[in-house]
Design an enzyme around this catalytic site. Structure first.
Site, PDB file in Angstrom:
ATOM      1  N   CYS A 193      -5.345  -2.960   2.723  1.00 14.47           N
ATOM      2  CA  CYS A 193      -5.116  -2.804   4.165  1.00 14.47           C
ATOM      3  C   CYS A 193      -6.376  -2.932   5.016  1.00 14.47           C
ATOM      4  O   CYS A 193      -6.814  -4.035   5.290  1.00 14.47           O
ATOM      5  CB  CYS A 193      -4.370  -1.511   4.448  1.00 14.47           C
ATOM      6  SG  CYS A 193      -3.517  -1.626   6.035  1.00 14.47           S
TER       7      CYS A 193
ATOM      8  N   LYS B 139      -9.756   1.446  -2.547  1.00 18.11           N
ATOM      9  CA  LYS B 139      -9.948   1.011  -1.153  1.00 18.11           C
ATOM     10  C   LYS B 139     -11.368   1.320  -0.692  1.00 18.11           C
ATOM     11  O   LYS B 139     -11.815   2.470  -0.762  1.00 18.11           O
ATOM     12  CB  LYS B 139      -8.918   1.704  -0.263  1.00 18.11           C
ATOM     13  CG  LYS B 139      -8.885   1.247   1.179  1.00 18.11           C
ATOM     14  CD  LYS B 139      -7.680   1.893   1.893  1.00 18.11           C
ATOM     15  CE  LYS B 139      -7.477   1.388   3.295  1.00 18.11           C
ATOM     16  NZ  LYS B 139      -6.237   1.928   3.881  1.00 18.11           N
TER      17      LYS B 139
ATOM     18  N   GLU C 264       0.882  -1.182   0.000  1.00 19.56           N
ATOM     19  CA  GLU C 264       0.000   0.000   0.000  1.00 19.56           C
ATOM     20  C   GLU C 264       0.920   1.233   0.000  1.00 19.56           C
ATOM     21  O   GLU C 264       1.902   1.288   0.735  1.00 19.56           O
ATOM     22  CB  GLU C 264      -0.872   0.011   1.261  1.00 19.56           C
ATOM     23  CG  GLU C 264      -1.812   1.210   1.320  1.00 19.56           C
ATOM     24  CD  GLU C 264      -2.702   1.254   2.572  1.00 19.56           C
ATOM     25  OE1 GLU C 264      -2.270   0.776   3.638  1.00 19.56           O
ATOM     26  OE2 GLU C 264      -3.824   1.787   2.470  1.00 19.56           O
TER      27      GLU C 264
HETATM   28  N1  LIG Z   1      -3.520   1.577   6.141  1.00 19.92           N
HETATM   29  C1  LIG Z   1      -4.501   1.020   6.828  1.00 19.92           C
HETATM   30  O1  LIG Z   1      -5.607   0.830   6.333  1.00 19.92           O
HETATM   31  C2  LIG Z   1      -4.168   0.611   8.228  1.00 19.92           C
HETATM   32  C3  LIG Z   1      -5.185  -0.328   8.837  1.00 19.92           C
HETATM   33  C4  LIG Z   1      -4.840  -0.706  10.216  1.00 19.92           C
HETATM   34  O2  LIG Z   1      -3.736  -0.506  10.709  1.00 19.92           O
HETATM   35  C5  LIG Z   1      -5.874  -1.358  11.014  1.00 19.92           C
HETATM   36  O3  LIG Z   1      -5.619  -1.584  12.211  1.00 19.92           O
HETATM   37  O4  LIG Z   1      -6.954  -1.677  10.490  1.00 19.92           O
END
Ligand SMILES: NC(=O)CCC(=O)C(=O)O
Length: 283
Positions: A160, A119, A46
């Site tokens: 993520c 996303k 990412e």
């Molecule tokens: N970049 C993200 O989306 C981080 C997501 C994350 O750390 C979480 O705990 O969920």
């Protein structure tokens, strides 16, 4: 159509700088390295072309329709065709109709764009005296699941925080995914407890492979990244992983493990839709 049911995957855990050109050059070398090691599928992190920080997204964003200025996008397409591989291009900030999205592009071995995932679940968090981050201040959320048919199988894409939502992974499983790729940048507050756990959960619940790729810990910006890019098999085994430094993980994916796991534990057949489908989770 799956051409390869057993192949090598490369997870490029890159350290990201404040210089876009440096980031593109590093990603380019990493993809070439992974390909030389035999990887037919290469995954980037990412935000590999830009520090994961709300201060940088606007400045590093690319409009994919403007081929002249979209230098990260162009490099991915060129490398996929030069190496004859599939690339899940992590994510970069995309400029789209006056808005920004956190977007993953997937390229096939002839350099064509196969899919684009924006996303869906933006990362907004506020833990007092710990971490505060608000993607929704900058990004517009995507509204479509993305599953793509490639030479290396049907791949579902999440970015993520998307990994936290089992429903998205279930959609991919129902649509025939062999593998879900989650480029991600978990942080120090949630990474240790949850990053690997979420990957194993998505893999085991859906009996498929899960691959993640993160920037390295020592990337630019104030957000400190957990790292630990990983491949998990349908039984929940960690096939390969990394620590937090810059590295390239090369591992073998063997899709026969999917059928083996599903034959051994036919949970799909045991699912009691008759019981759950009438449940309103909100009452
Ligand atoms: N970049 C993200 O989306 C981080 C997501 C994350 O750390 C979480 O705990 O969920």
């Amino acid at each position: 159509m799956v051409k390869l049911s057993k192949f090598k995957i490369g997870l490029c855990q890159l350290s990201v700088t404040t210089e876009k050109k440096t980031n593109i050059d590093k990603a380019c070398s990493a993809i070439e390295f992974a390909s030389k090691q035999g990887a037919s599928l290469v995954v980037l992190p990412e935000m590999w072309n830009c520090p994961y920080s709300t201060d940088y997204f606007e400045q590093f964003a690319e409009n994919f329709d403007d081929q002249e200025s979209a230098s990260s996008y162009k490099m991915l397409s060129k490398l996929a065709s030069q190496e004859g591989i599939t690339i899940v291009g992590g994510s970069i900030p995309e400029r789209c109709e006056g808005q920004l999205c956190n977007t993953c592009c997937v390229f096939g071995p002839n350099g064509d764009l196969l899919a684009k995932h924006r996303k869906i679940h933006l990362f907004d968090v506020n833990i007092p005296d710990d971490i505060s981050f608000k993607e929704s201040d900058i990004f517009l959320a995507g509204s479509e699941p993305t599953i793509v048919d490639t030479d290396v199988g049907k791949i579902g894409i999440g970015i993520c925080h998307d990994i936290r939502f089992p429903e998205l992974a279930m959609v991919y499983q129902a649509r025939g995914a062999h593998l879900i790729c989650y480029p991600g940048a978990f942080n120090m507050s949630t990474g240790e407890a949850l990053w690997e756990l979420e990957q194993k959960a998505r893999a085991v619940d859906n009996q498929l492979f899960v691959a993640t790729c993160s920037p390295s810990r020592f990337s630019a910006g104030t957000y400190t990244i957990w790292g630990h890019s990983t491949l998990v098999d349908p039984f929940g085994n960690v096939i390969a992983t990394s620590e937090h430094d810059e590295t390239i993980v090369i591992a073998e994916v063997d899709y026969s493990a999917i059928q083996y796991t599903r034959d051994s534990f036919p949970i799909e057949k045991q699912r009691r839709q008759d019981i759950y489908k009438f449940i309103d989770l909100h009452v």
